[in-house]
Scaffold this motif. Structure first.
Motif, PDB file in Angstrom:
ATOM      1  N   TRP A   1      50.632  64.499  47.166  1.00  0.00           N
ATOM      2  CA  TRP A   1      50.308  63.359  46.302  1.00  0.00           C
ATOM      3  C   TRP A   1      51.173  62.137  46.632  1.00  0.00           C
ATOM      4  O   TRP A   1      50.814  61.012  46.311  1.00  0.00           O
ATOM      5  CB  TRP A   1      50.548  63.682  44.828  1.00  0.00           C
ATOM      6  N   ARG A   2      52.326  62.407  47.240  1.00  0.00           N
ATOM      7  CA  ARG A   2      53.345  61.351  47.366  1.00  0.00           C
ATOM      8  C   ARG A   2      52.872  60.179  48.212  1.00  0.00           C
ATOM      9  O   ARG A   2      53.259  59.041  47.979  1.00  0.00           O
ATOM     10  CB  ARG A   2      54.633  61.925  47.965  1.00  0.00           C
ATOM     11  N   GLU A   3      52.014  60.465  49.209  1.00  0.00           N
ATOM     12  CA  GLU A   3      51.562  59.371  50.080  1.00  0.00           C
ATOM     13  C   GLU A   3      50.582  58.441  49.368  1.00  0.00           C
ATOM     14  O   GLU A   3      50.154  57.439  49.934  1.00  0.00           O
ATOM     15  CB  GLU A   3      50.967  59.915  51.374  1.00  0.00           C
ATOM     16  N   TYR A   4      50.219  58.799  48.141  1.00  0.00           N
ATOM     17  CA  TYR A   4      49.350  57.923  47.340  1.00  0.00           C
ATOM     18  C   TYR A   4      50.076  57.407  46.092  1.00  0.00           C
ATOM     19  O   TYR A   4      49.421  57.045  45.111  1.00  0.00           O
ATOM     20  CB  TYR A   4      48.091  58.677  46.925  1.00  0.00           C
ATOM     21  N   ASP A   5      51.389  57.388  46.111  1.00  0.00           N
ATOM     22  CA  ASP A   5      52.136  56.920  44.938  1.00  0.00           C
ATOM     23  C   ASP A   5      52.917  55.660  45.323  1.00  0.00           C
ATOM     24  O   ASP A   5      53.826  55.712  46.154  1.00  0.00           O
ATOM     25  CB  ASP A   5      53.090  58.028  44.461  1.00  0.00           C
ATOM     26  N   ALA A   6      52.550  54.537  44.706  1.00  0.00           N
ATOM     27  CA  ALA A   6      53.146  53.248  45.092  1.00  0.00           C
ATOM     28  C   ALA A   6      54.661  53.254  44.919  1.00  0.00           C
ATOM     29  O   ALA A   6      55.382  52.683  45.746  1.00  0.00           O
ATOM     30  CB  ALA A   6      52.518  52.120  44.280  1.00  0.00           C
ATOM     31  N   SER A   7      55.159  53.879  43.854  1.00  0.00           N
ATOM     32  CA  SER A   7      56.607  53.854  43.631  1.00  0.00           C
ATOM     33  C   SER A   7      57.347  54.685  44.678  1.00  0.00           C
ATOM     34  O   SER A   7      58.388  54.268  45.193  1.00  0.00           O
ATOM     35  CB  SER A   7      56.938  54.367  42.223  1.00  0.00           C
ATOM     36  N   GLU A   8      56.790  55.850  45.013  1.00  0.00           N
ATOM     37  CA  GLU A   8      57.400  56.682  46.061  1.00  0.00           C
ATOM     38  C   GLU A   8      57.406  55.935  47.398  1.00  0.00           C
ATOM     39  O   GLU A   8      58.398  55.947  48.129  1.00  0.00           O
ATOM     40  CB  GLU A   8      56.616  57.992  46.223  1.00  0.00           C
ATOM     41  N   LEU A   9      56.269  55.300  47.716  1.00  0.00           N
ATOM     42  CA  LEU A   9      56.148  54.600  49.004  1.00  0.00           C
ATOM     43  C   LEU A   9      57.071  53.379  49.050  1.00  0.00           C
ATOM     44  O   LEU A   9      57.696  53.096  50.071  1.00  0.00           O
ATOM     45  CB  LEU A   9      54.695  54.169  49.238  1.00  0.00           C
TER      46      LEU A   9
ATOM     47  N   ALA B   1      48.803  42.893  42.567  1.00  0.00           N
ATOM     48  CA  ALA B   1      48.155  43.812  41.637  1.00  0.00           C
ATOM     49  C   ALA B   1      48.295  43.308  40.211  1.00  0.00           C
ATOM     50  O   ALA B   1      49.296  42.679  39.846  1.00  0.00           O
ATOM     51  CB  ALA B   1      48.777  45.192  41.753  1.00  0.00           C
ATOM     52  N   PHE B   2      47.259  43.571  39.424  1.00  0.00           N
ATOM     53  CA  PHE B   2      47.304  43.381  37.982  1.00  0.00           C
ATOM     54  C   PHE B   2      47.364  44.772  37.352  1.00  0.00           C
ATOM     55  O   PHE B   2      46.556  45.643  37.691  1.00  0.00           O
ATOM     56  CB  PHE B   2      46.040  42.657  37.498  1.00  0.00           C
ATOM     57  N   SER B   3      48.309  44.967  36.461  1.00  0.00           N
ATOM     58  CA  SER B   3      48.395  46.210  35.680  1.00  0.00           C
ATOM     59  C   SER B   3      48.184  47.466  36.531  1.00  0.00           C
ATOM     60  O   SER B   3      47.361  48.319  36.178  1.00  0.00           O
ATOM     61  CB  SER B   3      47.355  46.208  34.566  1.00  0.00           C
ATOM     62  N   PRO B   4      48.893  47.598  37.649  1.00  0.00           N
ATOM     63  CA  PRO B   4      48.631  48.755  38.524  1.00  0.00           C
ATOM     64  C   PRO B   4      49.110  50.080  37.925  1.00  0.00           C
ATOM     65  O   PRO B   4      50.080  50.097  37.160  1.00  0.00           O
ATOM     66  CB  PRO B   4      49.447  48.436  39.782  1.00  0.00           C
ATOM     67  N   ILE B   5      48.434  51.169  38.290  1.00  0.00           N
ATOM     68  CA  ILE B   5      48.943  52.514  38.003  1.00  0.00           C
ATOM     69  C   ILE B   5      50.059  52.719  39.034  1.00  0.00           C
ATOM     70  O   ILE B   5      49.805  53.017  40.197  1.00  0.00           O
ATOM     71  CB  ILE B   5      47.834  53.572  38.159  1.00  0.00           C
ATOM     72  N   SER B   6      51.298  52.514  38.604  1.00  0.00           N
ATOM     73  CA  SER B   6      52.409  52.352  39.552  1.00  0.00           C
ATOM     74  C   SER B   6      53.029  53.660  40.006  1.00  0.00           C
ATOM     75  O   SER B   6      53.709  53.691  41.030  1.00  0.00           O
ATOM     76  CB  SER B   6      53.507  51.497  38.910  1.00  0.00           C
ATOM     77  N   ASN B   7      52.836  54.711  39.217  1.00  0.00           N
ATOM     78  CA  ASN B   7      53.513  55.974  39.520  1.00  0.00           C
ATOM     79  C   ASN B   7      52.580  57.130  39.140  1.00  0.00           C
ATOM     80  O   ASN B   7      52.873  57.926  38.254  1.00  0.00           O
ATOM     81  CB  ASN B   7      54.824  56.014  38.709  1.00  0.00           C
ATOM     82  N   PRO B   8      51.432  57.250  39.863  1.00  0.00           N
ATOM     83  CA  PRO B   8      50.405  58.227  39.457  1.00  0.00           C
ATOM     84  C   PRO B   8      50.901  59.675  39.436  1.00  0.00           C
ATOM     85  O   PRO B   8      50.324  60.502  38.730  1.00  0.00           O
ATOM     86  CB  PRO B   8      49.284  58.019  40.482  1.00  0.00           C
ATOM     87  N   LEU B   9      51.970  59.973  40.167  1.00  0.00           N
ATOM     88  CA  LEU B   9      52.553  61.322  40.112  1.00  0.00           C
ATOM     89  C   LEU B   9      52.994  61.693  38.705  1.00  0.00           C
ATOM     90  O   LEU B   9      53.090  62.873  38.369  1.00  0.00           O
ATOM     91  CB  LEU B   9      53.803  61.376  41.007  1.00  0.00           C
ATOM     92  N   ASN B  10      53.300  60.680  37.913  1.00  0.00           N
ATOM     93  CA  ASN B  10      53.876  60.922  36.597  1.00  0.00           C
ATOM     94  C   ASN B  10      53.098  60.282  35.464  1.00  0.00           C
ATOM     95  O   ASN B  10      53.685  59.786  34.505  1.00  0.00           O
ATOM     96  CB  ASN B  10      55.323  60.385  36.568  1.00  0.00           C
ATOM     97  N   CYS B  11      51.762  60.280  35.551  1.00  0.00           N
ATOM     98  CA  CYS B  11      50.972  59.783  34.420  1.00  0.00           C
ATOM     99  C   CYS B  11      49.671  60.572  34.332  1.00  0.00           C
ATOM    100  O   CYS B  11      49.212  61.140  35.336  1.00  0.00           O
ATOM    101  CB  CYS B  11      50.711  58.287  34.541  1.00  0.00           C
TER     102      CYS B  11
ATOM    103  N   TRP C   1      46.415  59.822  34.081  1.00  0.00           N
ATOM    104  CA  TRP C   1      45.305  59.446  34.980  1.00  0.00           C
ATOM    105  C   TRP C   1      45.557  59.988  36.384  1.00  0.00           C
ATOM    106  O   TRP C   1      44.668  60.572  37.011  1.00  0.00           O
ATOM    107  CB  TRP C   1      45.166  57.918  35.064  1.00  0.00           C
ATOM    108  N   GLY C   2      46.781  59.782  36.875  1.00  0.00           N
ATOM    109  CA  GLY C   2      47.124  60.210  38.237  1.00  0.00           C
ATOM    110  C   GLY C   2      47.106  61.722  38.366  1.00  0.00           C
ATOM    111  O   GLY C   2      46.573  62.272  39.341  1.00  0.00           O
ATOM    112  N   GLU C   3      47.676  62.400  37.386  1.00  0.00           N
ATOM    113  CA  GLU C   3      47.756  63.865  37.465  1.00  0.00           C
ATOM    114  C   GLU C   3      46.366  64.494  37.465  1.00  0.00           C
ATOM    115  O   GLU C   3      46.095  65.431  38.211  1.00  0.00           O
ATOM    116  CB  GLU C   3      48.623  64.411  36.330  1.00  0.00           C
ATOM    117  N   LYS C   4      45.484  63.953  36.643  1.00  0.00           N
ATOM    118  CA  LYS C   4      44.113  64.485  36.580  1.00  0.00           C
ATOM    119  C   LYS C   4      43.378  64.245  37.905  1.00  0.00           C
ATOM    120  O   LYS C   4      42.786  65.162  38.489  1.00  0.00           O
ATOM    121  CB  LYS C   4      43.346  63.814  35.434  1.00  0.00           C
ATOM    122  N   ALA C   5      43.434  63.013  38.401  1.00  0.00           N
ATOM    123  CA  ALA C   5      42.681  62.670  39.617  1.00  0.00           C
ATOM    124  C   ALA C   5      43.273  63.362  40.852  1.00  0.00           C
ATOM    125  O   ALA C   5      42.538  63.927  41.666  1.00  0.00           O
ATOM    126  CB  ALA C   5      42.683  61.160  39.817  1.00  0.00           C
TER     127      ALA C   5
END
Ligand SMILES: N[C@@H](CCC(=O)N[C@@H](CS)C(=O)NCC(=O)O)C(=O)O
Length: 280
Positions: free
Chosen positions: A198-206, A170-180, A182-186
């Motif tokens: 949401w957790r199953e779509y969060d790279a850091s959690e996974l 990955a380049f510049s990934p949204i790494s923790n969408p639960l806590n940003c 962009w992620g919170e809105k989407a």
């Protein structure tokens, strides 16, 4: 499964092609691009790198701006670039660039009105690879990579399907969408209020919970305007440290979020994937 060829351009001895097809998963007509390297002329089946693009992109941004085709031709790798969301007049949208069309976030939406079409997770994991395998001379070896929203998509898809991918980057990934933002809105829109879903779509959690490992390479520009508020690579690094995940995360002084950055380092990513794709 009927697909329609939209364009063909010879490039570095191989072929860049665009296609449209009716997607059952997304319930609309979709476009994707594929680069087929010169090695297919000799009857060889080639491995495939799936590239997931970021917000506002289509299948075209990566193919035109990343400088990847010369290296893919050398290495004998096909590249498939899907669009970043369902498309069409009857597909729900939002005024913002970070929700709706061009911003599918590689999830399966469960909330109206998004749940009619926004199933980009299933499209990338299941329907598109089946279509590619049925149509082109490709082997069963698959890798996945992406940028920003697409970096989030690539990481989460590889982390949830470790048996399907030899490597992820990955380049510049949204790494923790639960806590940003962009992620919170989407995720609020597509998945609803219950943050547990949401957790199953969060790279850091996974990554923190991972027990099966897909080698992972991440590139990040230190002068990326989105770094602190949206991308949070430190969350990914701390997750990798916790689970012992084989993550290499490189921070590059002076580079921003753009394709100028991606094209500077894409060769290393293609070589990384080739190494793993070509293992037995
Ligand atoms: N506010 C920006 C954000 C979008 C953005 O930076 N998109 C990145 C991915 S997150 C991109 O790849 N843009 C297309 C390109 O550079 O070709 C815009 O609307 O241009």
């Amino acid at each position: 499964m009927t697909i329609e060829n939209l364009s063909v351009n010879k490039s570095f001895g191989g072929w860049h092609k665009q296609y449209s097809h009716q997607s059952k998963t997304l319930n609309c007509t979709m476009r994707f691009a594929i680069y087929l390297p010169p090695q297919i002329s000799s009857g060889s089946k080639v491995p495939v790198l799936y590239w997931l693009s970021g917000l506002t992109c289509t299948d075209e941004n990566f193919m035109q701006k990343a400088g990847a085709l010369r290296i893919a031709a050398q290495l004998g790798i096909a590249i498939v670039a899907p669009d970043t969301s369902p498309r069409g007049d009857d597909v729900a949208d939002d005024e913002g660039y970070d929700l709706g069309k061009g911003a599918g976030f590689y999830v399966n939406a469960t909330q109206a009105p998004w749940d009619r079409h926004y199933h980009m997770y299933d499209y990338v994991v299941n329907e598109l690879p089946q279509l590619i395998k049925a149509t082109f001379p490709v082997s069963n070896k698959r890798a996945i990579a992406g940028h920003s929203m697409g970096g989030h998509g690539a990481l989460t898809i590889a982390l949830r399907n470790p048996e399907r991918y030899t490597s992820v980057s990955a380049f510049s990934p949204i790494s923790n969408p639960l806590n940003c933002p962009w992620g919170e809105k989407a995720f609020s829109a597509y998945l609803g209020k219950d943050r547990a879903t949401w957790r199953e779509y969060d790279a850091s959690e996974l990554m923190r919970a991972a027990t099966q490992f897909v080698p992972a390479l991440v590139e990040q520009g230190a002068s990326d305007d989105f770094l602190t508020e949206q991308l949070k690579p430190e969350a990914l690094q701390s997750a990798a440290n916790a689970s012992g995940y084989p993550l290499t995360l490189n921070l590059h002084e002076g580079y921003d979020h753009s394709y100028y950055f991606i094209s500077s380092f894409i060769e290393g990513h293609l070589r990384f994937h080739a190494e793993h794709l070509n293992k037995a």
